[in-house]
Design an enzyme around this catalytic site. Structure first.
Site, PDB file in Angstrom:
ATOM      1  CB  SER A  77      17.696  62.212  64.845  1.00 51.97           C
ATOM      2  OG  SER A  77      16.470  61.932  65.480  1.00 51.97           O
ATOM      3  CE1 TYR A 107      18.434  56.987  63.564  1.00 46.81           C
ATOM      4  CE2 TYR A 107      17.149  58.020  65.312  1.00 46.81           C
ATOM      5  CZ  TYR A 107      17.570  57.976  63.991  1.00 46.81           C
ATOM      6  OH  TYR A 107      17.131  58.934  63.099  1.00 46.81           O
TER       7      TYR A 107
HETATM    8  N1  NAP Z   1      12.127  60.165  59.096  1.00 45.19           N
HETATM    9  C1  NAP Z   1      12.321  60.703  60.286  1.00 45.19           C
HETATM   10  O1  NAP Z   1      11.366  60.916  61.052  1.00 45.19           O
HETATM   11  C2  NAP Z   1      13.696  61.093  60.746  1.00 45.19           C
HETATM   12  C3  NAP Z   1      13.809  61.765  61.964  1.00 45.19           C
HETATM   13  C4  NAP Z   1      15.064  62.139  62.406  1.00 45.19           C
HETATM   14  C5  NAP Z   1      16.177  61.872  61.632  1.00 45.19           C
HETATM   15  N2  NAP Z   1      16.035  61.207  60.449  1.00 45.19           N
HETATM   16  C6  NAP Z   1      17.257  60.928  59.692  1.00 45.19           C
HETATM   17  O2  NAP Z   1      17.080  61.319  58.342  1.00 45.19           O
HETATM   18  C7  NAP Z   1      17.785  60.444  57.468  1.00 45.19           C
HETATM   19  C8  NAP Z   1      16.836  59.908  56.414  1.00 45.19           C
HETATM   20  O3  NAP Z   1      15.781  59.227  57.064  1.00 45.19           O
HETATM   21  P1  NAP Z   1      14.482  58.737  56.261  1.00 45.19           P
HETATM   22  O4  NAP Z   1      13.401  58.661  57.242  1.00 45.19           O
HETATM   23  O5  NAP Z   1      14.292  59.504  55.014  1.00 45.19           O
HETATM   24  O6  NAP Z   1      14.932  57.232  55.906  1.00 45.19           O
HETATM   25  P2  NAP Z   1      14.359  56.198  54.816  1.00 45.19           P
HETATM   26  O7  NAP Z   1      13.033  56.636  54.331  1.00 45.19           O
HETATM   27  O8  NAP Z   1      14.498  54.874  55.445  1.00 45.19           O
HETATM   28  O9  NAP Z   1      15.397  56.345  53.602  1.00 45.19           O
HETATM   29  C9  NAP Z   1      16.717  56.000  53.783  1.00 45.19           C
HETATM   30  C10 NAP Z   1      17.476  56.098  52.491  1.00 45.19           C
HETATM   31  O10 NAP Z   1      18.778  55.550  52.722  1.00 45.19           O
HETATM   32  C11 NAP Z   1      18.992  54.437  51.877  1.00 45.19           C
HETATM   33  N3  NAP Z   1      19.720  53.391  52.599  1.00 45.19           N
HETATM   34  C12 NAP Z   1      19.322  52.731  53.699  1.00 45.19           C
HETATM   35  N4  NAP Z   1      20.252  51.855  54.076  1.00 45.19           N
HETATM   36  C13 NAP Z   1      21.254  51.959  53.177  1.00 45.19           C
HETATM   37  C14 NAP Z   1      22.487  51.301  53.026  1.00 45.19           C
HETATM   38  N5  NAP Z   1      22.878  50.329  53.852  1.00 45.19           N
HETATM   39  N6  NAP Z   1      23.278  51.646  51.990  1.00 45.19           N
HETATM   40  C15 NAP Z   1      22.898  52.602  51.120  1.00 45.19           C
HETATM   41  N7  NAP Z   1      21.735  53.253  51.208  1.00 45.19           N
HETATM   42  C16 NAP Z   1      20.923  52.931  52.228  1.00 45.19           C
HETATM   43  C17 NAP Z   1      17.618  53.957  51.514  1.00 45.19           C
HETATM   44  O11 NAP Z   1      17.715  53.209  50.327  1.00 45.19           O
HETATM   45  P3  NAP Z   1      16.708  52.000  50.003  1.00 45.19           P
HETATM   46  O12 NAP Z   1      15.676  52.646  49.171  1.00 45.19           O
HETATM   47  O13 NAP Z   1      17.522  51.022  49.281  1.00 45.19           O
HETATM   48  O14 NAP Z   1      16.177  51.500  51.308  1.00 45.19           O
HETATM   49  C18 NAP Z   1      16.874  55.269  51.377  1.00 45.19           C
HETATM   50  O15 NAP Z   1      17.144  55.886  50.152  1.00 45.19           O
HETATM   51  C19 NAP Z   1      18.387  59.367  58.369  1.00 45.19           C
HETATM   52  O16 NAP Z   1      19.721  59.683  58.650  1.00 45.19           O
HETATM   53  C20 NAP Z   1      17.552  59.447  59.640  1.00 45.19           C
HETATM   54  O17 NAP Z   1      18.264  59.014  60.766  1.00 45.19           O
HETATM   55  C21 NAP Z   1      14.824  60.811  59.994  1.00 45.19           C
END
Ligand code: NAP
Length: 313
Positions: free
Chosen positions: A187, A200
């Site tokens: 990130s 985080y």
């Molecule tokens: N979005 C951003 O702005 C952003 C920025 C920087 C980095 N990131 C990184 O990108 C990655 C994805 O982020 P995102 O924003 O797409 O997140 P998200 O929308 O919250 O999606 C997370 C995914 O992981 C699954 N998940 C969460 N907790 C879990 C657990 N305990 N066991 C198994 N599966 C689990 C969720 O499943 P459920 O459907 O069951 O919840 C969902 O499919 C992360 O590593 C995050 O740190 C995101």
């Protein structure tokens, strides 16, 4: 006088040289992928891709983008029903096989045996270590830990153990075949000031550093390992629904990030985020104290609003 002139020319030459050394690599990493497309074909690495956290947001977007490139998928997330829905959505649209594995990355290390059994015999060419969790809102470290005693264990399990143990599971066969692609979701939080989200940011800095050194260890064995460092992307994690230039949809973001493969080992993945990282980096290098306090003020504001909302409900 002549001596003074020589020094002025020398200083200008050094400045121009330094600018060229910084500007050209930046353009190559961030602008060339947009114009020229990816240098790497994901489908050349193997028949299957494994994606963690694949039911929502960035993980689901990687799943769709890789299926579009004809890769079969193993989707790993915690909710079986959601996994089956995503699987159906993808197989209805693309002619690929999809397997699902329901595990909770917060639970014990035994889940890695379950995943390992689930992928037995598959030629996994691509691993996307995407699963990750964050705070529900910015919070002081001690308050966050007090409020939820499982907080530290959960965030470390999801953000660090997942990346290291999935890599341990899948890398040996990649090394055996002398080809493999691993995409690790870090990130921008890892490289910019991010007070009140310190655990985080720390986990994401781990992911970036782990990726850098692992890539150096295995790059001569046909393995490409990339650290992807997004700014804000619309998702459940950010709670941002409406896309904008600075906050793209997950699909827009992932299509852009995939183009950077082969150009950059460590990328924001999306040109507007690259500008943002450059601006914040510049601000931090000029006055780190000011940058830290600026972000702290912004995040304290977000915290205040979240606490108010929490009290109301
Ligand atoms: N979005 C951003 O702005 C952003 C920025 C920087 C980095 N990131 C990184 O990108 C990655 C994805 O982020 P995102 O924003 O797409 O997140 P998200 O929308 O919250 O999606 C997370 C995914 O992981 C699954 N998940 C969460 N907790 C879990 C657990 N305990 N066991 C198994 N599966 C689990 C969720 O499943 P459920 O459907 O069951 O919840 C969902 O499919 C992360 O590593 C995050 O740190 C995101």
């Amino acid at each position: 006088m002549a001596c003074c002139c020589v020094f002025t020319y020398l200083a200008k030459a050094v400045l121009i040289f330094q600018l060229i050394c910084k500007v050209f690599p930046w353009l190559y990493k961030n602008v060339a992928p947009k114009i020229l497309g990816p240098k790497v074909k994901v489908e050349d690495y193997g028949k299957w891709a494994v994606i963690t956290g694949a039911t929502e947001g960035i993980g689901k977007a990687y799943a769709k983008a890789l299926a579009k490139k004809n890769l079969n998928l193993v989707l790993v997330s915690r909710n079986l029903e959601k996994l089956q829905n995503v699987s159906k959505e993808i197989t209805d649209k693309y002619q690929v096989e999809v397997k699902v594995i329901a595990v909770d990355f917060k639970s014990s290390l035994q889940i890695y045996d379950t995943i390992s059994k689930g992928i037995e015999g598959l030629e996994v060419g691509v691993l996307v270590n995407n699963v990750g969790i964050s705070y529900s809102y910015p919070e002081y470290f001690l308050e966050a830990v007090d409020k939820d005693p499982a907080f530290l264990q959960d965030i470390i399990s999801c953000n660090i153990h997942s990346v290291t143990y999935m890599t341990k599971m899948i890398l040996p066969a990649m090394v055996g075949r002398k080809k493999g692609l691993i995409i690790n979701l870090s990130s921008m939080a890892a490289i910019i000031p991010n007070p009140l989200l310190s655990v985080y940011s720390g986990t994401k800095a781990f992911v970036d550093k782990f990726t850098e050194d692992l890539n150096t260890e295995y790059k001569d064995q046909g393995i490409l390992i990339q650290s992807v460092m997004p700014g804000f992307v619309c998702s459940n994690m950010t709670k941002i629904k409406r896309p904008s230039l600075l906050t793209p949809s997950a699909d827009t973001y992932v299509n852009s990030a995939l183009n950077t493969l082969g150009y950059s080992r460590h990328t924001t993945g999306y040109l507007p985020h690259a500008f943002m990282a450059m601006f914040l980096g510049l601000m931090t290098s000029i006055c780190a104290e000011f940058a830290n306090n600026f972000v702290l003020k912004e995040l304290l504001n977000t915290r205040r609003k979240a606490l108010k909302h929490e009290k109301k409900n």
